[in-house]
Design an enzyme around this catalytic site. Structure first.
Site, PDB file in Angstrom:
ATOM      1  N   GLY A  43       0.786  -1.225   0.000  1.00 13.93           N
ATOM      2  CA  GLY A  43       0.000   0.000   0.000  1.00 13.93           C
ATOM      3  C   GLY A  43       0.821   1.280   0.000  1.00 13.93           C
ATOM      4  CB  VAL A  50       0.135   6.113   2.370  1.00 14.11           C
ATOM      5  CG1 VAL A  50      -0.574   4.983   3.097  1.00 14.11           C
ATOM      6  CG2 VAL A  50       1.514   6.344   2.975  1.00 14.11           C
ATOM      7  CB  CYS A  51      -3.008   2.844  -1.125  1.00 10.96           C
ATOM      8  SG  CYS A  51      -4.645   2.444  -1.727  1.00 10.96           S
ATOM      9  CD  GLN A  52      -4.446   7.735   5.459  1.00 17.97           C
ATOM     10  OE1 GLN A  52      -3.645   8.550   5.034  1.00 17.97           O
ATOM     11  NE2 GLN A  52      -4.731   7.618   6.744  1.00 17.97           N
ATOM     12  CG  LEU A  76      -3.498   1.569   4.892  1.00 16.44           C
ATOM     13  CD1 LEU A  76      -4.528   2.551   4.387  1.00 16.44           C
ATOM     14  CD2 LEU A  76      -2.148   1.908   4.305  1.00 16.44           C
TER      15      LEU A  76
END
Length: 122
Positions: A43, A50-52, A76
């Site tokens: 992620g 960051v894939c948030q 995460l």
């Protein structure tokens, strides 16, 4: 920047440094979280993005506080999810060869993360 220790293996071997950047339009637009410590995680891309979902424009709520963004980020990072991936190669490895993924992630953490202060996580 904020330095945060992780709770779960393999990332609890060290601490990770984040930068939370607020736009001039905050709180109407979400802050941007960048990981300054290299991490082996599907992620997080090599640049530290960051894939948030929480901070994506379609999910962002102006009432969200910075501490919630950080808590969401820690959660995460502690639980890599191949479906929320910026690095497809690591997502595939996590899905198809989990033992390899966890071993490499732990080695990477020991090599790149900052030393933890205080007692290590149990």
């Amino acid at each position: 920047g904020v330095c945060v220790p992780q709770n779960n293996p393999p990332y609890n071997a060290g601490a990770f440094r984040f930068e939370l950047t607020f736009s001039p339009h905050h709180p109407l637009s979400p802050p941007c979280a960048t990981l300054r410590t290299s991490i082996y995680h599907p992620g997080v891309d090599p640049q530290g993005h960051v894939c948030q979902p929480l901070t994506s424009p379609q999910h962002w709520a102006p009432t969200t506080r910075a501490v919630q963004v950080l808590q969401d980020l820690l959660l995460l990072l502690d639980s890599p999810d191949p479906r929320r991936a910026l690095r497809q190669d690591l997502a595939r490895e996590l899905q198809d060869h989990p033992q390899d993924f966890w071993r490499r992630a732990e080695e990477h953490t020991r090599r790149h993360a900052e030393p933890r202060h205080g007692p290590p996580a149990p």
